[in-house]
Structure formats: C-alpha cells, structure tokens
Design a protein around this motif. Structure first.
Motif, PDB file in Angstrom:
ATOM      1  N   ALA A  37     -51.610 -12.298  12.328  1.00  0.00           N
ATOM      2  CA  ALA A  37     -51.572 -11.850  13.722  1.00  0.00           C
ATOM      3  C   ALA A  37     -51.792 -10.347  13.811  1.00  0.00           C
ATOM      4  CB  ALA A  37     -50.239 -12.235  14.353  1.00  0.00           C
ATOM      5  N   ALA A  38     -51.346  -9.604  12.790  1.00  0.00           N
ATOM      6  CA  ALA A  38     -51.539  -8.150  12.795  1.00  0.00           C
ATOM      7  C   ALA A  38     -53.008  -7.794  12.635  1.00  0.00           C
ATOM      8  CB  ALA A  38     -50.712  -7.512  11.688  1.00  0.00           C
ATOM      9  N   SER A  39     -53.682  -8.443  11.675  1.00  0.00           N
ATOM     10  CA  SER A  39     -55.098  -8.123  11.461  1.00  0.00           C
ATOM     11  C   SER A  39     -55.971  -8.687  12.573  1.00  0.00           C
ATOM     12  CB  SER A  39     -55.569  -8.659  10.102  1.00  0.00           C
ATOM     13  OG  SER A  39     -55.457 -10.069  10.035  1.00  0.00           O
ATOM     14  N   ALA A  40     -55.546  -9.797  13.184  1.00  0.00           N
ATOM     15  CA  ALA A  40     -56.347 -10.426  14.237  1.00  0.00           C
ATOM     16  C   ALA A  40     -56.192  -9.716  15.580  1.00  0.00           C
ATOM     17  CB  ALA A  40     -55.956 -11.897  14.382  1.00  0.00           C
ATOM     18  N   TYR A  41     -54.958  -9.384  15.936  1.00  0.00           N
ATOM     19  CA  TYR A  41     -54.693  -8.865  17.282  1.00  0.00           C
ATOM     20  C   TYR A  41     -54.552  -7.344  17.342  1.00  0.00           C
ATOM     21  CZ  TYR A  41     -53.936 -13.556  19.178  1.00  0.00           C
ATOM     22  OH  TYR A  41     -54.109 -14.850  19.602  1.00  0.00           O
ATOM     23  N   LEU A  42     -53.947  -6.742  16.318  1.00  0.00           N
ATOM     24  CA  LEU A  42     -53.643  -5.307  16.394  1.00  0.00           C
ATOM     25  C   LEU A  42     -54.682  -4.424  15.730  1.00  0.00           C
ATOM     26  CD1 LEU A  42     -49.798  -5.309  15.680  1.00  0.00           C
ATOM     27  CD2 LEU A  42     -50.979  -5.472  17.871  1.00  0.00           C
ATOM     28  N   LYS A  43     -55.144  -4.808  14.570  1.00  0.00           N
ATOM     29  CA  LYS A  43     -56.077  -3.948  13.827  1.00  0.00           C
ATOM     30  C   LYS A  43     -57.330  -3.595  14.636  1.00  0.00           C
ATOM     31  CE  LYS A  43     -58.462  -3.487   9.393  1.00  0.00           C
ATOM     32  NZ  LYS A  43     -58.758  -4.147   8.092  1.00  0.00           N
ATOM     33  N   PRO A  44     -57.959  -4.551  15.352  1.00  0.00           N
ATOM     34  CA  PRO A  44     -59.154  -4.190  16.124  1.00  0.00           C
ATOM     35  C   PRO A  44     -58.883  -3.194  17.257  1.00  0.00           C
ATOM     36  CG  PRO A  44     -59.032  -6.569  15.813  1.00  0.00           C
ATOM     37  CD  PRO A  44     -57.709  -6.006  15.410  1.00  0.00           C
ATOM     38  N   LEU A  45     -57.609  -3.050  17.649  1.00  0.00           N
ATOM     39  CA  LEU A  45     -57.268  -2.176  18.779  1.00  0.00           C
ATOM     40  C   LEU A  45     -56.857  -0.778  18.339  1.00  0.00           C
ATOM     41  CD1 LEU A  45     -55.101  -4.668  20.890  1.00  0.00           C
ATOM     42  CD2 LEU A  45     -57.589  -4.366  20.878  1.00  0.00           C
ATOM     43  N   ARG A  46     -56.718  -0.589  17.027  1.00  0.00           N
ATOM     44  CA  ARG A  46     -56.205   0.688  16.532  1.00  0.00           C
ATOM     45  C   ARG A  46     -57.095   1.837  16.984  1.00  0.00           C
ATOM     46  NH1 ARG A  46     -54.695  -0.178  10.548  1.00  0.00           N
ATOM     47  NH2 ARG A  46     -53.393  -1.767  11.548  1.00  0.00           N
ATOM     48  N   GLY A  47     -56.487   2.789  17.667  1.00  0.00           N
ATOM     49  CA  GLY A  47     -57.228   3.948  18.156  1.00  0.00           C
ATOM     50  C   GLY A  47     -58.030   3.695  19.422  1.00  0.00           C
ATOM     51  N   LYS A  48     -57.970   2.470  19.957  1.00  0.00           N
ATOM     52  CA  LYS A  48     -58.776   2.117  21.132  1.00  0.00           C
ATOM     53  C   LYS A  48     -57.937   1.827  22.375  1.00  0.00           C
ATOM     54  CE  LYS A  48     -62.394   0.061  18.222  1.00  0.00           C
ATOM     55  NZ  LYS A  48     -63.148  -1.175  17.905  1.00  0.00           N
ATOM     56  N   ARG A  49     -56.637   1.688  22.213  1.00  0.00           N
ATOM     57  CA  ARG A  49     -55.761   1.355  23.347  1.00  0.00           C
ATOM     58  C   ARG A  49     -54.663   2.413  23.459  1.00  0.00           C
ATOM     59  NH1 ARG A  49     -55.405  -4.653  24.229  1.00  0.00           N
ATOM     60  NH2 ARG A  49     -57.593  -5.184  24.604  1.00  0.00           N
ATOM     61  N   PRO A  50     -54.905   3.489  24.181  1.00  0.00           N
ATOM     62  CA  PRO A  50     -53.865   4.519  24.311  1.00  0.00           C
ATOM     63  C   PRO A  50     -52.601   4.014  24.994  1.00  0.00           C
ATOM     64  CG  PRO A  50     -55.693   4.933  25.823  1.00  0.00           C
ATOM     65  CD  PRO A  50     -56.137   3.848  24.906  1.00  0.00           C
TER      66      PRO A  50
END
Length: 543
Positions: A194-207
């Motif tokens: 769930a971390a790699s699927a949901y959070l990793k793609p958002l890193r640095g993109k969702r302030p």
C-alpha cells in the motif's frame, strides 16, 4: 492546521491518505509509529520469509490460549510504512461474496454488500491478467500471477484435482472453490505494498499530504464529545496535534482498539480496572476478535524441488543475481504462490478451508525446518465461531496489549481445523505429487486419531495473520462504528481498517482492508458511492 489526522499507515491508512488528499483544499496528516519501507527486504517478494521472524514488527504475542493447552503464539503485527502489506506474503484474495452480503444484510451495514464493495476492489486494482466483471487495470495496486512457479506447484494443482477440487484460475472471480495459483500484489517482480502503490507516486507532488513516520500516537484528544486531535510521542518528546475535521483511526485490528482504549473509549469497567479515565463508555471496543488459525503439513521432498537449499551461500548469491539481472528466480517468489479453497463442512455457506502451499519448510517464524528440502501445506479454517478480545495491560502506552484470539473456544472450530489438516494430508498423498514427496514428516504418518491430531495442532499451530472485527461495524449495542465508520456516540472520530469487519472475510485480509480504505475515503469525503455491480443476489444468508 490539518483537516484530517489518520493514525496508522497500513493498507487502509495509505489508501485513505491518497484518496482524501486528491482534494487540494484538504490537508491530510498520516502518522505511522514505524519507519519507512527503505530496506530491500520490503520490496523483494521473497523478503516475506524474514518478516514473520520480527523485522518491522511490534513484537507482540498472545496471552496463553486456554483451549490450546495454554500455548502462547507469536503474533506478528506490522510496524512500518505500508503496515501488513509491506511484510505479508502478498497473496491477493478478497474472500467470498457472501462475506460482504452478510455484513450488509445480516449485520445491517447498509452499503457494504458485495455488489457495492466490488467497485472499490476494482478501483484499487491494476491487474496484469484479468479485465472483466470482477477485475480492472489502472488502479494503484499491482496485481499479477506468479512469474516462475516451481514444478512442484504445478503438481500440487494436479493433486488437488485428483483429490476432487476443481481447477480455478481466479479465486476472486465467479467462483472461490478450487485449486490454482494465487494472484499476488507484485508488479515488475517487486512487492506492491500500500505504501509503494498509494504513497510513493505522490512523494513531492501533494503539498497537502504529510506523512510522519517514527511517531507513536498515544491518545485521541476528546473535548465536549468530539475528537479534536491526537497526542503523540516522537523522539521521546510528547506533543499534541489538532485537526479541523476528523481523526481517523487506522491502526489495525489490534492497534485500533488499543488506541481507543488508551484514549478512554471502551468498556468502562475495563478502563477503570487498568487506570484509564473513562471518556466514553463503548462496550464493543476490543471485543469480537476473529482470526484464522493456521495448521500445516510438512513433507520431505525426493529431491531439490523447493527453495530450502537457497540458504547455501553460493546459491544465495546466484539467486540474487537472477533477481537483479532477470527479475526471476527464488527472490521473485512470494514463497506461497499456490493454494486453494475447499469445504470441510459440506453444508457451509461458502468454502471454509484455505490452503497455502509453501515452497520450502521453516518459512515462517516458529515453523520447523527440515534438514533436506521440504514442502509445506498450510490449512486455515475460514469461518471461526470463536471470539476473542484485545485489552490493555495498563494505562501505559508502552506496554503490550493483551491479545486473546481465544482460538478453539468453540468446539466446531477445532473439528473443522482438524478436518482441514486431514484434507491437506490427503492432497499430499495424491499421485501427482508422488515424484516430488518422499514422506510426510509433520505430523507424521503414525499420527491418525482425532486426539493425536489435536495434540499436534496444540504444539505447532500459528496465526494466519488475519485478525479482524475488534471495532465492528453495525447497528447493535456492541457495534463500535456505524456503517459510515463513525464511532458511536462521539463526533469527529472514525475507524477505518480490518477492525470494522463484523465477520472476518474468508481469505487473506490485505485486499479487503485496502477496499475498506478506498470506500471509507469516499464516505468521509461525502462523495456518492461508486455504482454497484449488477450481480445475481445470494439468497438465505446466515452468519
């Protein structure tokens, strides 16, 4: 100030954080007690073998199980970004459609029937093989089939058919019963947690999304009947964090009731007994604990047909090279890639036994390892009638909770578990596996009677890592949350994870927990639910 605080970055928590933060006007804070999933073991499929032995775990155990001769069982609960999805065996199963229809029509949880939750399973999914009524691609969660199953795995599928089970290419489709390869949460030979699927793609993109790891939530702050924030400990320092809208507890089937109890939300008598000030008397918190008890058969192989000998240094090195260069080999295996569903009780509402074929012996903590290459067949009874509890030892958040699954308190569970063990032994004795299996070593062919098998189980059984139900959803007096996931009697507080299940689903729990996070996010955001899938109704539902 943040709008939403989510306590726990497990499967549901990650999905919640990603979906709620899609609205740029909303600020979301996701708090995780464990660290980040940076170690390579978290991303290699075979890293699972290290996980049940204590890596990224709270280190908890059960209380002595009085119906299992006072055995104390190791109880792995994840403590890392991604929660259980970062340390599990990556098996993608949803359970049976009747599970969810029982939630909706027996426990009166409106909106949670199978036809209504299936769209959320599909929204989460990026399936590399199936695209039909039951599956979809393009979602965050990578779902695939094993890329290099061993010949003994294929022989097991034939043996299951010789035993009388149908071949099933999709346990999450129109039929659950049968044998076949599992779908797994693996994408490009890497774990899709769930971390790699949901959070990793958002890193640095969702302030508007903040993720804090290494931060322990010790208490929910309640003022005038409303949750207004949380108390946390980070680097030994205690502080308070407040929110504008809601606190969402997503700490798992053990962690969520534990946090509510530490916050003074739960059975008043128990809270007073352990020295916690009663904030809100809610008797169902920590009740209704359900789990699948795992029993197993281990056989010695006639040759080097499993992964047991990979531990030899030169073979470990070659396996690592295979993985790095070709994304294949033992490291790319989830180690439990094949299995099936069957009936121990022929009158059961749906398959009540699940098999997991382990590509070796001693893969999990506490399971015996053979001197020569071995193979394991786990059998879990899926419809437990036994109910346990989660309680506090004291008001100190550093103390371990008292986890009591109360296994086999109902004699029916014992009878079905032993029958499932017998079934596993019979599958191993089928013709298709004769070239691969030399002899059964555990429990051993000399063990045959009901009492002998039960005694073997007392000594060897383990959790299947599927706790659920401790903050159950419903409308009765013991329900902790409403079908909208609101904690009964308080404002600004919800629970969203496997603890809300009225009954545990009939399989592994990772995929359903992610679904709960997906659907919960829409409920919390006030969105219209996804349209239900048009499926045939299931009549005459029973618990």
């Amino acid at each position: 100030m943040t709008d939403y605080i989510i306590t726990g970055a497990g499967p549901a928590g990650c999905a919640l954080a990603a979906r709620l933060s899609e609205d740029p006007s909303v600020k979301v804070l996701l708090i995780e007690a464990g660290g980040r999933d940076s170690h390579p073991y978290f991303h290699m499929p075979a890293g699972f073998a290290k996980m049940t032995k204590g890596i990224a775990s709270w280190g908890w155990s059960t209380v002595p199980q009085k119906h299992l001769n006072d055995r104390v069982l190791w109880y792995t609960q994840a403590k890392v970004l991604g929660g259980g999805s970062s340390i599990n065996a990556q098996i993608y199963t949803r359970g049976n459609p009747r599970d969810y229809d029982i939630w909706a029509y027996v426990h009166r949880c409106a909106g949670w029937s199978y036809a209504q939750v299936l769209p959320y399973f599909k929204r989460a999914e990026d399936n590399q093989r199936f695209a039909d009524t039951y599956h979809a691609s393009g979602g965050p969660l990578g779902v695939s089939i094993p890329i290099n199953p061993l010949p003994i795995n294929e022989a097991f599928i034939r043996a299951g058919q010789e035993y009388g089970l149908p071949y099933n290419p999709d346990f999450n489709g129109a039929r659950q019963e049968g044998v076949g390869h599992y779908q797994v949460t693996v994408r490009d030979a890497k774990r899709s947690s769930a971390a790699s699927a949901y959070l990793k793609p958002l890193r640095g993109k969702r302030p508007n999304l903040t993720v804090r790891t290494g931060t322990l939530v010790t208490r929910i702050l309640v003022e005038n009947g409303r949750a207004v924030g949380v108390e946390v400990v980070e680097n030994g320092e205690k502080s308070e964090i407040r929110c504008e809208r809601e606190v969402i507890v997503s700490s798992g089937a053990i962690g969520s009731p534990r946090l509510l109890l530490l916050s003074g939300i739960g059975p008043a008598a128990h809270l007073s007994e352990v020295g916690v000030k009663v904030v809100h008397d809610l008797p169902g918190v920590g009740e209704n604990l359900q789990d699948h008890l795992d029993v197993y058969v281990i056989a010695e192989c006639t040759g080097d047909y499993t992964y047991d000998n990979i531990v030899k240094p030169h073979r470990t090195a070659w396996a690592g090279l295979q993985y790095l260069l070709f994304k294949k080999g033992p490291v790319a295996s989830t180690l439990f890639e094949t299995g099936g569903f069957a009936y121990a009780d022929k009158s059961a509402r749906s398959p009540d036994i699940q098999f997991h074929l382990g590509s070796g012996s001693g893969i999990e903590a506490g399971v015996a390892r053979l001197k020569n290459a071995g193979v394991t067949l786990n059998s879990a009874f899926l419809h437990p009638r036994s109910r346990g509890t989660v309680r506090l030892k004291s008001a100190d958040p550093n103390n371990h909770p008292l986890i009591d699954p109360n296994y086999w308190s109902d004699p029916y569970d014992r009878a079905m578990s032993v029958e499932g063990l017998r079934m596993a032994r019979e599958i191993f004795r089928q013709k298709a596996l004769q070239p691969f299996i030399l002899a059964e070593r555990m429990p051993g062919p000399e063990i045959e009677s009901e009492e002998e098998l039960a005694d073997y189980v007392y000594k060897t059984c383990k959790t299947d890592h599927h706790p659920a139900g401790t903050c159950k959803m419903g409308v009765d007096d013991m329900a902790v949350v409403t079908p909208e996931l609101k904690v009964r009697g308080l404002e600004g507080l919800r629970v969203c994870d496997a603890s809300i299940m009225p009954i545990v689903n009939s399989s592994n729990t990772n995929a359903p927990t992610i679904m709960i996070g997906e659907k919960g996010a829409d409920i919390i955001a006030g969105k219209e639910p996804l349209p239900a899938v048009n499926l045939q109704p299931v009549p005459e539902l029973t618990q």
